[in-house]
Design a protein around this motif. Structure first.
Motif, PDB file in Angstrom:
ATOM      1  N   LEU A  20       0.827  -1.204   0.000  1.00  0.00           N
ATOM      2  CA  LEU A  20       0.000   0.000   0.000  1.00  0.00           C
ATOM      3  C   LEU A  20       0.861   1.252   0.000  1.00  0.00           C
ATOM      4  O   LEU A  20       1.898   1.304   0.653  1.00  0.00           O
ATOM      5  N   ALA A  21       0.402   2.249  -0.737  1.00  0.00           N
ATOM      6  CA  ALA A  21       1.085   3.542  -0.789  1.00  0.00           C
ATOM      7  C   ALA A  21       0.031   4.637  -0.722  1.00  0.00           C
ATOM      8  O   ALA A  21      -1.120   4.440  -1.127  1.00  0.00           O
ATOM      9  N   GLY A  22       0.426   5.807  -0.217  1.00  0.00           N
ATOM     10  CA  GLY A  22      -0.498   6.931  -0.119  1.00  0.00           C
ATOM     11  C   GLY A  22      -1.110   7.265  -1.465  1.00  0.00           C
ATOM     12  O   GLY A  22      -0.451   7.184  -2.504  1.00  0.00           O
ATOM     13  N   HIS A  23      -2.389   7.624  -1.459  1.00  0.00           N
ATOM     14  CA  HIS A  23      -3.108   7.898  -2.714  1.00  0.00           C
ATOM     15  C   HIS A  23      -4.119   9.032  -2.529  1.00  0.00           C
ATOM     16  O   HIS A  23      -5.231   8.979  -3.014  1.00  0.00           O
ATOM     17  N   GLY A  24      -3.751  10.033  -1.761  1.00  0.00           N
ATOM     18  CA  GLY A  24      -4.629  11.184  -1.612  1.00  0.00           C
ATOM     19  C   GLY A  24      -5.460  11.149  -0.344  1.00  0.00           C
ATOM     20  O   GLY A  24      -5.198  10.377   0.581  1.00  0.00           O
ATOM     21  N   ALA A  25      -6.490  11.992  -0.338  1.00  0.00           N
ATOM     22  CA  ALA A  25      -7.357  12.144   0.839  1.00  0.00           C
ATOM     23  C   ALA A  25      -8.676  12.755   0.396  1.00  0.00           C
ATOM     24  O   ALA A  25      -8.790  13.286  -0.712  1.00  0.00           O
ATOM     25  N   TYR A  26      -9.660  12.662   1.273  1.00  0.00           N
ATOM     26  CA  TYR A  26     -10.949  13.312   1.034  1.00  0.00           C
ATOM     27  C   TYR A  26     -11.531  13.720   2.375  1.00  0.00           C
ATOM     28  O   TYR A  26     -11.127  13.215   3.411  1.00  0.00           O
ATOM     29  N   THR A  27     -12.489  14.629   2.355  1.00  0.00           N
ATOM     30  CA  THR A  27     -13.129  15.093   3.586  1.00  0.00           C
ATOM     31  C   THR A  27     -14.442  14.348   3.778  1.00  0.00           C
ATOM     32  O   THR A  27     -15.222  14.191   2.850  1.00  0.00           O
ATOM     33  N   ARG A  28     -14.647  13.879   5.004  1.00  0.00           N
ATOM     34  CA  ARG A  28     -15.847  13.137   5.364  1.00  0.00           C
ATOM     35  C   ARG A  28     -16.392  13.744   6.644  1.00  0.00           C
ATOM     36  O   ARG A  28     -15.638  14.127   7.530  1.00  0.00           O
ATOM     37  N   SER A  29     -17.707  13.818   6.765  1.00  0.00           N
ATOM     38  CA  SER A  29     -18.321  14.315   7.998  1.00  0.00           C
ATOM     39  C   SER A  29     -18.516  13.157   8.962  1.00  0.00           C
ATOM     40  O   SER A  29     -19.002  12.094   8.582  1.00  0.00           O
ATOM     41  N   ILE A  30     -18.114  13.373  10.207  1.00  0.00           N
ATOM     42  CA  ILE A  30     -18.243  12.368  11.258  1.00  0.00           C
ATOM     43  C   ILE A  30     -19.180  12.916  12.326  1.00  0.00           C
ATOM     44  O   ILE A  30     -19.027  14.050  12.773  1.00  0.00           O
ATOM     45  N   LYS A  31     -20.178  12.110  12.725  1.00  0.00           N
ATOM     46  CA  LYS A  31     -21.104  12.522  13.785  1.00  0.00           C
ATOM     47  C   LYS A  31     -20.426  12.362  15.136  1.00  0.00           C
ATOM     48  O   LYS A  31     -19.842  11.332  15.425  1.00  0.00           O
TER      49      LYS A  31
END
Length: 81
Positions: free
Chosen positions: A39-50
């Motif tokens: 596995l290698a880093g492949h970016g990110a995204y924003t997610r809302s957590i309750k």
């Protein structure tokens, strides 16, 4: 999705998430194809957590398998339901 086992946390935060993800080697988790160390880093995204205080944005890291090209989000065990 790959679940990263973390210590219990009353409230998830970006700092807790970053510390938990920094504590593992990115190649350590196993891909769904069954291989480790690919596995290698492949970016990110924003997610809302309750949380008890409402929803908070959390930047989630993504990884990609160099063998099967599958991509996965890395989520701490406390936030997976």
């Amino acid at each position: 999705m790959i679940t990263v086992i973390t210590e219990e946390c009353n409230e998830i935060s970006q700092e807790f998430y970053d510390d938990a993800m920094d504590s593992i080697q990115i190649c350590q988790p196993e891909c769904s194809c069954g291989h480790c160390g690919c596995l290698a880093g492949h970016g990110a995204y924003t997610r809302s957590i309750k949380t008890a205080l409402g929803k908070i944005p959390l930047v989630i890291r993504r990884v990609q398998c160099s063998l099967c090209n599958a991509t996965h989000a890395l989520l701490p065990s406390g936030s997976v339901s």
